[in-house]
Design an enzyme around this catalytic site. Sequence first.
Site, PDB file in Angstrom:
ATOM      1  N   SER A 141     -13.559  74.533  19.455  1.00 23.99           N
ATOM      2  CA  SER A 141     -14.141  74.493  20.787  1.00 23.99           C
ATOM      3  C   SER A 141     -14.122  76.149  20.941  1.00 23.99           C
ATOM      4  CB  SER A 141     -14.037  73.588  22.023  1.00 23.99           C
ATOM      5  OG  SER A 141     -14.258  74.373  23.071  1.00 23.99           O
ATOM      6  N   TYR A 154      -7.430  69.875  26.616  1.00 17.56           N
ATOM      7  CA  TYR A 154      -8.424  70.327  25.819  1.00 17.56           C
ATOM      8  C   TYR A 154      -8.313  71.553  24.825  1.00 17.56           C
ATOM      9  CZ  TYR A 154     -13.435  69.887  23.870  1.00 17.56           C
ATOM     10  OH  TYR A 154     -14.290  70.182  23.235  1.00 17.56           O
TER      11      TYR A 154
HETATM   12  N1  CAA Z   1     -11.648  79.550  36.961  1.00 12.67           N
HETATM   13  C1  CAA Z   1     -10.375  79.454  37.840  1.00 12.67           C
HETATM   14  N2  CAA Z   1     -10.360  78.622  38.726  1.00 12.67           N
HETATM   15  C2  CAA Z   1     -11.332  77.813  38.964  1.00 12.67           C
HETATM   16  C3  CAA Z   1     -12.335  77.649  38.080  1.00 12.67           C
HETATM   17  C4  CAA Z   1     -12.648  78.485  37.006  1.00 12.67           C
HETATM   18  N3  CAA Z   1     -13.333  78.473  36.000  1.00 12.67           N
HETATM   19  N4  CAA Z   1     -13.095  76.435  38.420  1.00 12.67           N
HETATM   20  C5  CAA Z   1     -12.649  76.028  39.370  1.00 12.67           C
HETATM   21  N5  CAA Z   1     -11.492  76.771  40.048  1.00 12.67           N
HETATM   22  C6  CAA Z   1     -10.544  76.557  41.185  1.00 12.67           C
HETATM   23  C7  CAA Z   1     -11.581  76.461  42.291  1.00 12.67           C
HETATM   24  O1  CAA Z   1     -11.778  77.651  42.834  1.00 12.67           O
HETATM   25  C8  CAA Z   1     -10.525  75.715  43.286  1.00 12.67           C
HETATM   26  O2  CAA Z   1      -9.635  76.485  43.770  1.00 12.67           O
HETATM   27  P1  CAA Z   1      -9.092  76.127  45.332  1.00 12.67           P
HETATM   28  O3  CAA Z   1      -8.541  74.889  45.246  1.00 12.67           O
HETATM   29  O4  CAA Z   1      -8.523  77.261  45.466  1.00 12.67           O
HETATM   30  O5  CAA Z   1     -10.397  76.230  46.114  1.00 12.67           O
HETATM   31  C9  CAA Z   1      -9.881  74.753  42.334  1.00 12.67           C
HETATM   32  O6  CAA Z   1      -9.888  75.397  40.810  1.00 12.67           O
HETATM   33  C10 CAA Z   1     -10.316  73.215  42.113  1.00 12.67           C
HETATM   34  O7  CAA Z   1     -11.617  73.395  41.610  1.00 12.67           O
HETATM   35  P2  CAA Z   1     -12.599  72.157  41.691  1.00 12.67           P
HETATM   36  O8  CAA Z   1     -12.978  71.924  43.124  1.00 12.67           O
HETATM   37  O9  CAA Z   1     -13.801  72.234  40.531  1.00 12.67           O
HETATM   38  O10 CAA Z   1     -11.703  70.952  41.351  1.00 12.67           O
HETATM   39  P3  CAA Z   1     -12.212  69.483  41.151  1.00 12.67           P
HETATM   40  O11 CAA Z   1     -10.697  68.702  40.819  1.00 12.67           O
HETATM   41  O12 CAA Z   1     -13.189  68.970  41.763  1.00 12.67           O
HETATM   42  O13 CAA Z   1     -12.737  69.257  39.606  1.00 12.67           O
HETATM   43  C11 CAA Z   1     -12.401  69.995  37.291  1.00 12.67           C
HETATM   44  C12 CAA Z   1     -11.772  70.113  38.525  1.00 12.67           C
HETATM   45  C13 CAA Z   1     -13.041  68.455  36.966  1.00 12.67           C
HETATM   46  C14 CAA Z   1     -11.822  70.460  36.215  1.00 12.67           C
HETATM   47  C15 CAA Z   1     -13.867  70.862  37.349  1.00 12.67           C
HETATM   48  O14 CAA Z   1     -13.826  71.961  37.707  1.00 12.67           O
HETATM   49  C16 CAA Z   1     -14.763  70.873  36.153  1.00 12.67           C
HETATM   50  O15 CAA Z   1     -15.329  69.867  35.614  1.00 12.67           O
HETATM   51  N6  CAA Z   1     -14.488  71.999  35.448  1.00 12.67           N
HETATM   52  C17 CAA Z   1     -15.338  72.022  34.026  1.00 12.67           C
HETATM   53  C18 CAA Z   1     -14.194  72.154  32.991  1.00 12.67           C
HETATM   54  C19 CAA Z   1     -15.158  72.397  31.754  1.00 12.67           C
HETATM   55  O16 CAA Z   1     -15.763  73.567  31.371  1.00 12.67           O
HETATM   56  N7  CAA Z   1     -14.867  71.373  30.885  1.00 12.67           N
HETATM   57  C20 CAA Z   1     -15.942  71.486  29.594  1.00 12.67           C
HETATM   58  C21 CAA Z   1     -16.147  70.047  29.283  1.00 12.67           C
HETATM   59  S1  CAA Z   1     -17.358  70.269  27.951  1.00 12.67           S
HETATM   60  C22 CAA Z   1     -16.303  70.398  26.670  1.00 12.67           C
HETATM   61  O17 CAA Z   1     -15.184  70.583  26.531  1.00 12.67           O
HETATM   62  C23 CAA Z   1     -17.218  70.684  25.239  1.00 12.67           C
HETATM   63  C24 CAA Z   1     -16.712  71.840  24.778  1.00 12.67           C
HETATM   64  O18 CAA Z   1     -16.032  72.141  23.814  1.00 12.67           O
HETATM   65  C25 CAA Z   1     -17.495  73.175  25.256  1.00 12.67           C
END
Ligand code: CAA
Length: 247
Positions: A141, A154
């Site tokens: 990935s 992951y």
């Molecule tokens: N970089 C740095 N910090 C980040 C961030 C990022 N990209 N995204 C969020 N944060 C920080 C936020 O700013 C927040 O900080 P504070 O608490 O200081 O405000 C903290 O992290 C929590 O963020 P969330 O509100 O998003 O937290 P949550 O618990 O609601 O959700 C999560 C967490 C489920 C991981 C969600 O952020 C998410 O779904 N992220 C996407 C992850 C991703 O890209 N997954 C890919 C899936 S598909 C796949 O994997 C296939 C493939 O091969 C590509």
Amino acid sequence: MTQRVALVTGAMGGLGTAICQQLAKAGHKVVAAYHPQFDNKEEWLKEMAAAGFNDFVCVGGDVSVIEDCQRMVAEAEATCGQVDILINNAGITRDRMFAKLEKDGWDAVIATNLTSLFNMTKQVSAKMAERGFGRIVNISSVNGVKGQAGQTNYSAAKAGVIGFTKALAAELANKGVTVNAIAPGYVATKMVMAIREDVLKGIVDSVPMKRLAKPEEIGFACAYLCDELSGFTTGATININGGLYYQ
Ligand code: CAA
């Protein structure tokens, strides 16, 4: 061309389905390995038949359990003959920020996305080497290449997939067996559609091509790597991510 037997894990997911179809289009006999817990086998087979793919053979089991892998490969061999192509595609996510990630979410992702490569490849690689032909394609990935917040489990597993690929490629290079990885970016599958809407919108905005990949754009690369003419390609990782990240 010689018809090869291709076993695809995670075959009934979005990416797996596209891989099965592209391999079948390339003339291979496809064995679709699926997790029985998500048994939509009959429905999937009907959909495949409607799309013109009538002869997929199915084997059920959990890729994180080595005994299941032994049995699935034995069933594939009994039905179709020796497996010449293995696509390690099965994968799951348990996305959490590391502070909130529990051990079970770590273990599940490492077992299904990385240990599965040991479990499945072990069943076929020595026999491929003995016969002097094999194609192994491991689905990594973009997030294993660049790292992704919320995916320490992951990203670690998918980076491990690339290390495994390079090491095994070196071991099998003089045996006619190639081992390569594909590192897809965000593909329009259920796994990606499960990302929170606002987060997914941010992801698509960050992709230079401003869209998700079509599953067949990944499946096509898989078929390319399995071709006889890809025999000089080994240990490679093909990035297919719409320009999201280059190495
Ligand atoms: N970089 C740095 N910090 C980040 C961030 C990022 N990209 N995204 C969020 N944060 C920080 C936020 O700013 C927040 O900080 P504070 O608490 O200081 O405000 C903290 O992290 C929590 O963020 P969330 O509100 O998003 O937290 P949550 O618990 O609601 O959700 C999560 C967490 C489920 C991981 C969600 O952020 C998410 O779904 N992220 C996407 C992850 C991703 O890209 N997954 C890919 C899936 S598909 C796949 O994997 C296939 C493939 O091969 C590509």
